[in-house]
Design a protein around this motif. Structure first.
Motif, PDB file in Angstrom:
ATOM      1  N   LYS A  37       0.829  -1.204   0.000  1.00  0.00           N
ATOM      2  CA  LYS A  37       0.000   0.000   0.000  1.00  0.00           C
ATOM      3  C   LYS A  37       0.866   1.258   0.000  1.00  0.00           C
ATOM      4  CE  LYS A  37      -3.812   2.100   2.546  1.00  0.00           C
ATOM      5  NZ  LYS A  37      -4.682   2.012   3.719  1.00  0.00           N
ATOM      6  N   LYS A  38       1.941   1.248   0.807  1.00  0.00           N
ATOM      7  CA  LYS A  38       2.848   2.403   0.842  1.00  0.00           C
ATOM      8  C   LYS A  38       3.538   2.591  -0.504  1.00  0.00           C
ATOM      9  CE  LYS A  38       3.934   2.421   5.761  1.00  0.00           C
ATOM     10  NZ  LYS A  38       4.994   2.239   6.777  1.00  0.00           N
ATOM     11  N   ALA A  39       3.971   1.508  -1.125  1.00  0.00           N
ATOM     12  CA  ALA A  39       4.646   1.599  -2.425  1.00  0.00           C
ATOM     13  C   ALA A  39       3.696   2.131  -3.486  1.00  0.00           C
ATOM     14  CB  ALA A  39       5.192   0.237  -2.829  1.00  0.00           C
ATOM     15  N   GLU A  40       2.455   1.685  -3.475  1.00  0.00           N
ATOM     16  CA  GLU A  40       1.463   2.159  -4.443  1.00  0.00           C
ATOM     17  C   GLU A  40       1.173   3.643  -4.230  1.00  0.00           C
ATOM     18  OE1 GLU A  40      -1.298   2.085  -7.580  1.00  0.00           O
ATOM     19  OE2 GLU A  40       0.327   0.739  -7.040  1.00  0.00           O
ATOM     20  N   GLN A  41       1.061   4.065  -2.968  1.00  0.00           N
ATOM     21  CA  GLN A  41       0.810   5.475  -2.674  1.00  0.00           C
ATOM     22  C   GLN A  41       1.987   6.335  -3.118  1.00  0.00           C
ATOM     23  OE1 GLN A  41      -2.088   6.742  -1.585  1.00  0.00           O
ATOM     24  NE2 GLN A  41      -1.173   8.752  -1.936  1.00  0.00           N
ATOM     25  N   LYS A  42       3.213   5.843  -2.901  1.00  0.00           N
ATOM     26  CA  LYS A  42       4.388   6.586  -3.333  1.00  0.00           C
ATOM     27  C   LYS A  42       4.418   6.715  -4.852  1.00  0.00           C
ATOM     28  CE  LYS A  42       9.362   6.731  -2.712  1.00  0.00           C
ATOM     29  NZ  LYS A  42      10.522   6.078  -2.112  1.00  0.00           N
ATOM     30  N   ARG A  43       4.051   5.634  -5.553  1.00  0.00           N
ATOM     31  CA  ARG A  43       4.013   5.671  -7.008  1.00  0.00           C
ATOM     32  C   ARG A  43       2.961   6.674  -7.488  1.00  0.00           C
ATOM     33  NH1 ARG A  43       1.204   4.116 -11.177  1.00  0.00           N
ATOM     34  NH2 ARG A  43      -0.398   3.112  -9.942  1.00  0.00           N
ATOM     35  N   LEU A  44       1.790   6.682  -6.850  1.00  0.00           N
ATOM     36  CA  LEU A  44       0.726   7.603  -7.244  1.00  0.00           C
ATOM     37  C   LEU A  44       1.089   9.058  -6.935  1.00  0.00           C
ATOM     38  CD1 LEU A  44      -2.467   5.613  -6.201  1.00  0.00           C
ATOM     39  CD2 LEU A  44      -1.598   6.001  -8.507  1.00  0.00           C
ATOM     40  N   ASP A  45       1.837   9.286  -5.845  1.00  0.00           N
ATOM     41  CA  ASP A  45       2.253  10.651  -5.515  1.00  0.00           C
ATOM     42  C   ASP A  45       3.213  11.209  -6.551  1.00  0.00           C
ATOM     43  OD1 ASP A  45       0.665  10.708  -3.307  1.00  0.00           O
ATOM     44  OD2 ASP A  45       2.278  10.250  -1.877  1.00  0.00           O
ATOM     45  N   ASN A  46       3.947  10.343  -7.225  1.00  0.00           N
ATOM     46  CA  ASN A  46       4.877  10.792  -8.259  1.00  0.00           C
ATOM     47  C   ASN A  46       4.241  10.827  -9.652  1.00  0.00           C
ATOM     48  OD1 ASN A  46       7.015  11.153  -6.500  1.00  0.00           O
ATOM     49  ND2 ASN A  46       7.640   9.017  -6.664  1.00  0.00           N
ATOM     50  N   ASP A  47       3.007  10.390  -9.764  1.00  0.00           N
ATOM     51  CA  ASP A  47       2.318  10.366 -11.051  1.00  0.00           C
ATOM     52  C   ASP A  47       1.528  11.669 -11.212  1.00  0.00           C
ATOM     53  OD1 ASP A  47       1.183   9.636 -13.437  1.00  0.00           O
ATOM     54  OD2 ASP A  47      -0.223   8.190 -12.559  1.00  0.00           O
ATOM     55  N   PHE A  48       1.974  12.526 -12.138  1.00  0.00           N
ATOM     56  CA  PHE A  48       1.350  13.835 -12.318  1.00  0.00           C
ATOM     57  C   PHE A  48      -0.099  13.716 -12.763  1.00  0.00           C
ATOM     58  CE2 PHE A  48       0.431  17.727 -14.726  1.00  0.00           C
ATOM     59  CZ  PHE A  48       0.657  18.648 -13.721  1.00  0.00           C
ATOM     60  N   GLU A  49      -0.397  12.758 -13.626  1.00  0.00           N
ATOM     61  CA  GLU A  49      -1.781  12.593 -14.114  1.00  0.00           C
ATOM     62  C   GLU A  49      -2.719  12.253 -12.962  1.00  0.00           C
ATOM     63  OE1 GLU A  49      -4.300   9.897 -17.315  1.00  0.00           O
ATOM     64  OE2 GLU A  49      -2.141   9.628 -17.117  1.00  0.00           O
ATOM     65  N   HIS A  50      -2.290  11.375 -12.087  1.00  0.00           N
ATOM     66  CA  HIS A  50      -3.110  10.997 -10.932  1.00  0.00           C
ATOM     67  C   HIS A  50      -3.327  12.197 -10.012  1.00  0.00           C
ATOM     68  CE1 HIS A  50      -4.631   8.690  -7.551  1.00  0.00           C
ATOM     69  NE2 HIS A  50      -3.754   9.290  -6.794  1.00  0.00           N
ATOM     70  N   LEU A  51      -2.273  12.947  -9.765  1.00  0.00           N
ATOM     71  CA  LEU A  51      -2.406  14.117  -8.897  1.00  0.00           C
ATOM     72  C   LEU A  51      -3.345  15.153  -9.498  1.00  0.00           C
ATOM     73  CD1 LEU A  51       1.290  14.554  -7.753  1.00  0.00           C
ATOM     74  CD2 LEU A  51      -0.633  13.692  -6.408  1.00  0.00           C
TER      75      LEU A  51
END
Length: 91
Positions: free
Chosen positions: A65-79
């Motif tokens: 879950k932490k790894a997925e959240q970190k990946r999403l935080d670095n994804d500009f489209e998701h943000l």
């Protein structure tokens, strides 16, 4: 047709069950203290192993879950998709 009379004598299974009730020996009574101790120790080991396995699964799930959240935080489209469009509150 001939009818059978069931009331004349009790069945054998009923006689066996009443005999067993009088001398009801449990498995705990039949086993020695040494065997009971081994069984209890084995049961506690199994419970401890199961608890450790569940804890490990929980830890792995948290890491994923932490790894997925970190990946999403670095994804500009998701943000961009999940950010608030009310820019006035950030002035």
């Amino acid at each position: 047709m001939v009818k059978k009379k069931n009331g004349s004598r009790p069945s054998q299974s009923a006689q066996r069950s009443s005999a067993q009730e009088g001398s009801a020996a449990t498995l705990k009574d039949l086993l020695s203290e040494e065997v009971l101790g081994k069984l209890k120790a084995q049961a506690s080991e199994i419970k401890a192993a199961e608890a450790a396995r569940q804890e490990e699964a929980k830890r792995i799930a948290e890491e994923k879950k932490k790894a997925e959240q970190k990946r999403l935080d670095n994804d500009f489209e998701h943000l961009l998709e999940n950010s608030s469009m009310e820019w006035q509150k950030f002035k």
